[in-house]
Design a protein around this motif. Structure first.
Motif, PDB file in Angstrom:
ATOM      1  N   GLU A   5     -50.614 -44.300  -2.584  1.00  0.00           N
ATOM      2  CA  GLU A   5     -49.585 -43.280  -2.379  1.00  0.00           C
ATOM      3  C   GLU A   5     -48.212 -43.948  -2.402  1.00  0.00           C
ATOM      4  O   GLU A   5     -48.005 -44.980  -1.759  1.00  0.00           O
ATOM      5  CB  GLU A   5     -49.813 -42.607  -1.028  1.00  0.00           C
ATOM      6  N   ASN A   6     -47.276 -43.371  -3.156  1.00  0.00           N
ATOM      7  CA  ASN A   6     -45.964 -44.001  -3.273  1.00  0.00           C
ATOM      8  C   ASN A   6     -44.873 -42.982  -3.546  1.00  0.00           C
ATOM      9  O   ASN A   6     -45.138 -41.879  -4.037  1.00  0.00           O
ATOM     10  CB  ASN A   6     -45.993 -45.078  -4.366  1.00  0.00           C
ATOM     11  N   PRO A   7     -43.617 -43.331  -3.213  1.00  0.00           N
ATOM     12  CA  PRO A   7     -42.488 -42.414  -3.422  1.00  0.00           C
ATOM     13  C   PRO A   7     -41.866 -42.501  -4.807  1.00  0.00           C
ATOM     14  O   PRO A   7     -40.820 -41.904  -5.047  1.00  0.00           O
ATOM     15  CB  PRO A   7     -41.490 -42.873  -2.353  1.00  0.00           C
ATOM     16  N   LEU A   8     -42.487 -43.251  -5.709  1.00  0.00           N
ATOM     17  CA  LEU A   8     -41.949 -43.409  -7.060  1.00  0.00           C
ATOM     18  C   LEU A   8     -42.657 -42.510  -8.072  1.00  0.00           C
ATOM     19  O   LEU A   8     -42.274 -42.464  -9.240  1.00  0.00           O
ATOM     20  CB  LEU A   8     -42.052 -44.873  -7.509  1.00  0.00           C
ATOM     21  N   GLY A   9     -43.716 -41.830  -7.618  1.00  0.00           N
ATOM     22  CA  GLY A   9     -44.408 -40.890  -8.496  1.00  0.00           C
ATOM     23  C   GLY A   9     -45.289 -41.532  -9.533  1.00  0.00           C
ATOM     24  O   GLY A   9     -45.615 -40.912 -10.555  1.00  0.00           O
ATOM     25  N   ILE A  10     -45.725 -42.773  -9.291  1.00  0.00           N
ATOM     26  CA  ILE A  10     -46.491 -43.520 -10.293  1.00  0.00           C
ATOM     27  C   ILE A  10     -47.973 -43.541  -9.953  1.00  0.00           C
ATOM     28  O   ILE A  10     -48.364 -43.875  -8.834  1.00  0.00           O
ATOM     29  CB  ILE A  10     -45.955 -44.957 -10.413  1.00  0.00           C
ATOM     30  N   ILE A  11     -48.781 -43.174 -10.926  1.00  0.00           N
ATOM     31  CA  ILE A  11     -50.240 -43.246 -10.828  1.00  0.00           C
ATOM     32  C   ILE A  11     -50.746 -44.058 -12.008  1.00  0.00           C
ATOM     33  O   ILE A  11     -50.623 -43.642 -13.165  1.00  0.00           O
ATOM     34  CB  ILE A  11     -50.895 -41.840 -10.875  1.00  0.00           C
ATOM     35  N   SER A  12     -51.317 -45.244 -11.741  1.00  0.00           N
ATOM     36  CA  SER A  12     -51.845 -46.088 -12.813  1.00  0.00           C
ATOM     37  C   SER A  12     -53.347 -46.247 -12.662  1.00  0.00           C
ATOM     38  O   SER A  12     -53.845 -46.429 -11.552  1.00  0.00           O
ATOM     39  CB  SER A  12     -51.164 -47.461 -12.792  1.00  0.00           C
ATOM     40  N   PHE A  13     -54.048 -46.214 -13.780  1.00  0.00           N
ATOM     41  CA  PHE A  13     -55.513 -46.238 -13.735  1.00  0.00           C
ATOM     42  C   PHE A  13     -56.069 -46.632 -15.091  1.00  0.00           C
ATOM     43  O   PHE A  13     -55.350 -46.695 -16.094  1.00  0.00           O
ATOM     44  CB  PHE A  13     -56.052 -44.861 -13.341  1.00  0.00           C
ATOM     45  N   ASN A  14     -57.353 -46.876 -15.126  1.00  0.00           N
ATOM     46  CA  ASN A  14     -58.124 -47.015 -16.351  1.00  0.00           C
ATOM     47  C   ASN A  14     -59.430 -46.262 -16.204  1.00  0.00           C
ATOM     48  O   ASN A  14     -59.893 -46.028 -15.076  1.00  0.00           O
ATOM     49  CB  ASN A  14     -58.430 -48.496 -16.657  1.00  0.00           C
ATOM     50  N   ILE A  15     -60.015 -45.886 -17.313  1.00  0.00           N
ATOM     51  CA  ILE A  15     -61.389 -45.381 -17.335  1.00  0.00           C
ATOM     52  C   ILE A  15     -62.228 -46.479 -17.963  1.00  0.00           C
ATOM     53  O   ILE A  15     -61.952 -46.931 -19.064  1.00  0.00           O
ATOM     54  CB  ILE A  15     -61.506 -44.063 -18.119  1.00  0.00           C
ATOM     55  N   ARG A  16     -63.201 -46.945 -17.226  1.00  0.00           N
ATOM     56  CA  ARG A  16     -63.981 -48.123 -17.634  1.00  0.00           C
ATOM     57  C   ARG A  16     -64.519 -47.991 -19.053  1.00  0.00           C
ATOM     58  O   ARG A  16     -65.114 -46.977 -19.420  1.00  0.00           O
ATOM     59  CB  ARG A  16     -65.147 -48.348 -16.660  1.00  0.00           C
ATOM     60  N   GLY A  17     -64.261 -49.026 -19.825  1.00  0.00           N
ATOM     61  CA  GLY A  17     -64.799 -49.079 -21.175  1.00  0.00           C
ATOM     62  C   GLY A  17     -63.960 -48.392 -22.231  1.00  0.00           C
ATOM     63  O   GLY A  17     -64.306 -48.417 -23.409  1.00  0.00           O
ATOM     64  N   ILE A  18     -62.855 -47.767 -21.818  1.00  0.00           N
ATOM     65  CA  ILE A  18     -62.006 -47.066 -22.778  1.00  0.00           C
ATOM     66  C   ILE A  18     -60.625 -47.728 -22.789  1.00  0.00           C
ATOM     67  O   ILE A  18     -59.996 -47.869 -21.751  1.00  0.00           O
ATOM     68  CB  ILE A  18     -61.861 -45.569 -22.427  1.00  0.00           C
ATOM     69  N   VAL A  19     -60.170 -48.133 -23.951  1.00  0.00           N
ATOM     70  CA  VAL A  19     -58.860 -48.758 -24.074  1.00  0.00           C
ATOM     71  C   VAL A  19     -57.796 -47.753 -23.625  1.00  0.00           C
ATOM     72  O   VAL A  19     -57.838 -46.580 -24.020  1.00  0.00           O
ATOM     73  CB  VAL A  19     -58.606 -49.199 -25.527  1.00  0.00           C
ATOM     74  N   PRO A  20     -56.822 -48.169 -22.795  1.00  0.00           N
ATOM     75  CA  PRO A  20     -55.820 -47.236 -22.282  1.00  0.00           C
ATOM     76  C   PRO A  20     -55.108 -46.424 -23.361  1.00  0.00           C
ATOM     77  O   PRO A  20     -54.863 -45.229 -23.178  1.00  0.00           O
ATOM     78  CB  PRO A  20     -54.829 -48.155 -21.545  1.00  0.00           C
TER      79      PRO A  20
END
Length: 399
Positions: free
Chosen positions: A296-311
């Motif tokens: 949770e952050n005040p900058l509005g950033i959500i970073s993630f990956n889905i395993r096995g799939i290139v971003p």
């Protein structure tokens, strides 16, 4: 849908758009270069920024084209042969590349301090890295990759015991406009900012605050529009660092966007984005194939990956099916990825603003849920071979 606000904010406030339109229709001349132009808004924007960052003097606010220029002016101008600088794994290339350049040219020493899996840097690691020849500490206030906000106030206050011998540079590119910047608490000697992100101005404007007690050589010299009889660059700040025609349009955009931000308040913006990231993360945490790199952050950033799939493939799906704009890859911050464990392809970054709606968030969450459920069939691709990634652990001094 727009989920790339960490790169450039959108939409801009209506006050900014109206002012820009009026500027082209009504303004004449160039700041400080004609007798017909009303230049008060330039000084007033400095004053508004000095209040916004809680620094004493408006004349200590210098306008540049962006944070990159600001950071180059400071880093290349301040560091001298044999100096030691401390910085972190979370830094943007706008810090990394100038430091590497100065290292080649001036043989400086650089200590790179690690971060945790969410991008947090322990202030103890900064302070424990100080040497007799340490002259500068550089910290990214907020990570453009994970949204993690650093405890720069603690670092700044602990540096005070060195009686001004160690200067403190804080990159507030991601935080200015999202959260309150109070330099009376941070006690930074330099604050580098850009206008086109959360400050809600147009691209091509930025700047820095400089402690009036610190002297830097100008990065460039030339016309200032005043004191033309001097054959050397004027010594007074900000003229010393502002050769050439200023981006008056960019300054004007900040003049109006700061009014909008002050009316809304950064407390309200930060609270809103914390709620949105908390909700988003709760939805994503229920998806078994997702790897999440943000808290949770005040900058509005959500970073993630889905395993096995290139971003980049995920962003392609989002663009094609939802007409959604986001960002993927290393995000101009190569070192942090070995600590959040998503090398070599980086991650997907969704970055929100105060204007992002809950309906938009729900649409994206539902779409990612569908991709997650189909992940096994989507994963049947061969990962490409790429060049070797740079590693902070291969740098000379790493803690």
């Amino acid at each position: 849908m727009y989920f790339d606000s960490a790169a450039t904010s959108f939409p801009k406030p209506k006050e900014v758009k109206k002012a820009i339109s009026n500027f082209f229709e009504q303004e004449l001349g160039s700041f400080q270069r004609t007798d017909t132009e009303n230049s008060d808004f330039i000084y007033e924007t400095r004053r508004k920024l000095s209040d916004f960052f809680n620094v004493e003097s408006p004349s200590s606010i210098v306008f540049t084209s962006n944070s990159t220029e600001s950071l180059n002016i400071i880093i290349q101008g301040f560091l001298k042969n044999g100096d030691h600088v401390i910085t972190t794994a979370t830094e943007h290339n706008s810090v990394i590349r100038p430091l590497v350049k100065v290292k080649h040219e001036k043989n400086i020493q650089i200590t790179w301090v690690k971060c945790d899996k969410y991008g947090f840097v322990n202030p103890d690691d900064i302070i424990s890295s100080i040497k007799d020849n340490t002259k500068l500490v550089i910290m990214n206030h907020g990570s453009n990759v994970t949204g993690q906000v650093q405890d720069v106030e603690q670092v700044g206050q602990r540096l005070q015991k060195y009686d001004g011998k160690i200067k403190f540079l804080v990159d507030i590119s991601q935080t200015a406009g999202h959260i309150k910047i109070d330099n009376s608490k941070i006690q930074a000697d330099f604050l580098a900012f850009t206008g086109h992100k959360a400050l809600l101005g147009v691209p091509g404007i930025g700047g820095f605050y400089i402690n009036p007690k610190v002297d830097l050589p100008p990065f460039k010299v030339g016309g200032t529009g005043v004191l033309s009889e001097l054959l050397e660059q004027p010594k007074a700040v900000p003229l010393k660092y502002e050769s050439g025609t200023l981006n008056s349009l960019g300054v004007l955009s900040l003049y109006h966007s700061l009014d909008y931000l002050n009316s809304l308040t950064t407390d309200k913006i930060a609270s809103d984005l914390k709620k949105k990231t908390c909700y988003f993360l709760d939805r994503l945490s229920k998806m078994e194939n997702l790897e999440i790199y943000s808290l949770e952050n005040p900058l509005g950033i959500i970073s993630f990956n889905i395993r096995g799939i290139v971003p980049s493939r995920i962003s392609h799906f989002l663009s094609k099916d939802l007409d959604l704009q986001c960002r993927t890859g290393l995000l101009c911050a190569p070192f942090i990825h070995e600590f959040i464990h998503n090398n070599p392809f980086g991650c997907v970054r969704l970055s929100m603003s105060y204007e992002t709606t809950w309906e938009e968030i729900n649409v994206v969450c539902e779409y990612l849920k569908n991709i997650n459920e189909q992940a096994e069939s989507i994963q049947n691709i061969k990962f490409p071979e790429i060049y070797e990634m740079p590693s902070i652990k291969n740098m000379e001094e790493y803690v």
